[in-house]
Design an enzyme around this catalytic site. Structure first.
Site, PDB file in Angstrom:
ATOM      1  CB  CYS A  33       2.079  -5.296  -6.853  1.00  0.00           C
ATOM      2  SG  CYS A  33       3.387  -5.240  -5.632  1.00  0.00           S
ATOM      3  CB  CYS A  78       2.021  -1.330   1.076  1.00  0.00           C
ATOM      4  SG  CYS A  78       0.911  -2.460   0.216  1.00  0.00           S
TER       5      CYS A  78
HETATM    6  O1  PYC Z   1       3.206  -2.191  -3.042  1.00  0.00           O
HETATM    7  O2  PYC Z   1       1.118  -2.589  -3.550  1.00  0.00           O
HETATM    8  C1  PYC Z   1       2.186  -2.924  -3.065  1.00  0.00           C
HETATM    9  C2  PYC Z   1       2.313  -4.274  -2.476  1.00  0.00           C
HETATM   10  C3  PYC Z   1       1.330  -5.196  -2.308  1.00  0.00           C
HETATM   11  C4  PYC Z   1       1.918  -6.306  -1.698  1.00  0.00           C
HETATM   12  C5  PYC Z   1       3.247  -6.030  -1.506  1.00  0.00           C
HETATM   13  N1  PYC Z   1       3.467  -4.772  -1.976  1.00  0.00           N
END
Ligand code: PYC
Length: 317
Positions: free
Chosen positions: A93, A243
């Site tokens: 993550c 993300c």
């Molecule tokens: O930042 O990799 C990330 C992530 C995955 C799910 C929520 N954030």
């Protein structure tokens, strides 16, 4: 409740570009020894109620990502970590790793500079900069299928790439959806339909694992920012940050298409307007993305797990 009753779990909350991370500092389950992926399986099979107690309602919410600090197997690592969410576990993550670094710095366990962090999908490096920003050097990322045509009931044929960035993603560039916060319900319904169509069509990552994240891309209105996204996470919550693993998957696709060079900065905006800066380096033919962002600690607390509480271990579907 009588003071002192119930198990206590020390947590520190932070957010990275709006996406929360709840780090379990002490009071987590004993997962024994072995690799982080072995310990993740022990967590899943023997202590899944703890996951739900920490991140699900009534203590948490669907958007909360948990991070259990573990003893690393490799002594050069500052920490080991297992990430989890409202429905299960994450391999890696990105926003969470930025949150972990901010948290470890907040409690004085690390200082400025480069640190290694062990995750179930490999060791990543994270650099804490003087201005508080964190750069995560992620695991090798790649596209396994380009421009796949997917029939999505109610939406017609949708084209997208399947790519790995520490989690599996389906990345869609051409669509008619408006990428605004006001349209989150529509975006969630569309991406959830895509996720279900992937499952129903038997389309997986090249390791046979489920593609449990879906990303939509569109232009950003912010000068100097290359793209805006909407990312649907496995438990149907959307990522408030751009993300980290999703931006890594995107960078791998851009590099494969010759749209970015090694070292070129790509700025990825999230649906709430937060921005990560990304780039790739290539070693032995593999693409390694780096993601830079900031996290802010916003709570320190003890969770109390009172066995008399019928919802002590969280609400689970
Ligand atoms: O930042 O990799 C990330 C992530 C995955 C799910 C929520 N954030």
């Amino acid at each position: 409740m009588i003071k002192g009753e119930g198990r206590r779990v020390r947590i520190i909350d932070s957010h990275t570009g709006g996406e929360p991370t709840r780090v379990v500092v002490t009071g987590g389950p004993d997962l024994g020894s072995g690799s982080l992926s072995d310990r993740l399986e022990r967590f899943r099979h023997e202590h899944d109620d703890f996951r739900s107690a920490v991140v699900n309602e009534p203590r948490g919410s669907d958007v909360m990502v948990g991070a259990l600090l573990c003893e690393p197997t490799d002594p050069k690592c500052a920490a080991g970590v297992i990430f989890f969410n409202n429905v299960g576990y994450l391999g890696m993550c990105g926003h969470g790793t930025i949150g972990i670094v901010a948290t470890l710095a907040h409690i004085g366990r690390i200082g400025l500079g480069m640190h290694h962090i062990e995750t179930p999908v490999g060791t990543v490096q994270a650099q804490l900069h003087e201005n508080g920003e964190v750069t995560v050097n992620n695991v090798a990322s790649y596209r396994s299928v380009a421009n796949l045509a997917l029939n999505v009931p109610g939406h017609g044929t949708v084209h997208g790439d399947v790519a790995w960035g520490g989690n599996w993603f389906f990345l869609v560039h051409e669509h008619h959806a408006e990428l605004t916060l006001g349209n989150v319900e529509g975006l969630t319904a569309f991406t959830w339909a895509i996720r279900q169509a992937l499952g129903d069509s038997g389309i997986t990552g090249d390791d046979g694992k489920e593609i449990d994240h879906v990303e939509l891309f569109g232009p950003s209105q912010v000068p100097g920012v290359d793209s805006k996204n909407f990312v649907l996470c496995p438990g149907k919550a959307y990522d408030r940050s751009p993300c980290g693993t999703g931006t890594s998957a995107k960078l791998a696709c851009l590099y494969a298409d010759g749209k970015i060079r090694e070292g070129q900065i790509w700025r990825q905006e999230s649906i709430v307007g937060s921005v990560f800066e990304g780039s790739v380096t290539v070693r032995n033919g593999k693409v390694y993305p780096s993601i830079k962002g900031s996290a802010f600690v916003n709570a320190e607390a003890d969770l109390v797990l009172d066995p008399r509480d019928p919802l002590c271990m969280g609400i689970r579907a």
